[in-house]
Write a protein that holds these residues in place. Structure first.
Motif, PDB file in Angstrom:
ATOM      1  N   TYR A  18       6.445   2.475   0.808  1.00 27.04           N
ATOM      2  CA  TYR A  18       6.801   1.509  -0.235  1.00 27.04           C
ATOM      3  C   TYR A  18       5.600   0.634  -0.603  1.00 27.04           C
ATOM      4  N   TYR A  24       3.552  -5.448  -1.476  1.00 26.94           N
ATOM      5  CA  TYR A  24       4.356  -6.175  -0.490  1.00 26.94           C
ATOM      6  C   TYR A  24       5.804  -6.370  -0.946  1.00 26.94           C
ATOM      7  N   ASN A  25       6.003  -6.642  -2.200  1.00 30.72           N
ATOM      8  CA  ASN A  25       7.357  -6.903  -2.699  1.00 30.72           C
ATOM      9  C   ASN A  25       8.087  -5.660  -3.183  1.00 30.72           C
ATOM     10  N   ALA A  26       7.583  -4.488  -2.857  1.00 23.83           N
ATOM     11  CA  ALA A  26       8.171  -3.243  -3.356  1.00 23.83           C
ATOM     12  C   ALA A  26       9.449  -2.841  -2.634  1.00 23.83           C
ATOM     13  N   SER A  28      12.898  -4.108   0.184  1.00 22.18           N
ATOM     14  CA  SER A  28      13.663  -5.066   0.989  1.00 22.18           C
ATOM     15  C   SER A  28      14.068  -4.346   2.273  1.00 22.18           C
ATOM     16  N   LYS A  50      10.070  -9.654   7.389  1.00 27.41           N
ATOM     17  CA  LYS A  50       9.223  -8.736   6.645  1.00 27.41           C
ATOM     18  C   LYS A  50       7.767  -8.874   7.100  1.00 27.41           C
ATOM     19  N   ASN A 109      -1.971  -8.295  -3.287  1.00 25.60           N
ATOM     20  CA  ASN A 109      -0.850  -9.230  -3.099  1.00 25.60           C
ATOM     21  C   ASN A 109      -1.212 -10.408  -2.194  1.00 25.60           C
ATOM     22  N   ILE A 112       0.498 -13.883  -1.904  1.00 23.12           N
ATOM     23  CA  ILE A 112       1.887 -14.039  -1.452  1.00 23.12           C
ATOM     24  C   ILE A 112       2.108 -13.548  -0.019  1.00 23.12           C
TER      25      ILE A 112
END
Length: 186
Positions: A18, A24-26, A28, A50, A109, A112
């Motif tokens: 992912y 990183y936000n790809a 959950s 995470k 990323n 963040i």
């Protein structure tokens, strides 16, 4: 115990995929759980946050990478061959696979990323810079400071070239961008 380790490995493999595809936000924990075939609570059992998961992915990536690097100070290895192998390996892993590297995606990323992930990311880059520096020290008979400068320049060129290839969809830009470095390996 084997099932627990197998599950952790599947979770990390899935998270790495992912990240490579979208950063990183790809994903959950629910996405990971669905892809692995477990409950979201099971992902949290192995990796409470995470940041814990992505830090573990980076740590594993760094360890695996380190294990593949030959000792650049060992006289049985030609520094030109080491440099050539590193460039070719980068191309095979990143450019030929049409992916961005895990580290490039996480670096994009950086603003963040949790601190724990940033620490692991920095450790990976330091590993590469240290290794390349030692190769350049042997190759050019230079001091460590100059070796680090050359290592930084090569690493920047490799990452820049991979981004250029992705942005233009023209893989030959990699070879063009690295032509001077490759010439040093002859």
């Amino acid at each position: 115990m084997a099932d627990k380790n197998a599950t952790k490995t599947k979770i990390m493999d899935t998270a790495e995929g992912y990240i490579v595809q979208g950063g990183y936000n790809a994903f959950s924990f629910r996405d990971i759980a669905e892809a692995v075939g477990i409950k979201s609570a099971s992902v949290h059992y192995h990796y409470p946050t995470k940041a814990d998961l992505v830090s573990a992915v980076m740590m594993r990536y760094t360890q695996a990478f380190a294990e593949q690097l030959p000792d650049p100070t060992d006289e049985k290895f030609d520094p030109k061959a080491l440099l050539n192998g590193f460039i070719d390996g980068f191309k095979a892993k990143i450019v030929d696979q049409r992916d961005m590297s895990l580290c490039t995606m996480l670096t994009s990323n950086k603003a963040i990323l949790p601190e724990a992930v940033c620490i692991e990311l920095a450790a990976f880059y330091q590993l590469i810079l240290d290794w390349l520096s030692r190769v350049f020290v042997r190759l050019d008979q230079i001091d460590e400071d100059l070796g680090l400068i050359q290592a930084s320049q090569l690493l920047a060129c490799l990452h820049g070239a991979s981004i250029l290839v992705q942005g233009t969809d023209q893989p030959d830009f990699f070879d063009r961008a690295l032509s001077e470095w490759k010439a040093r390996c002859q």
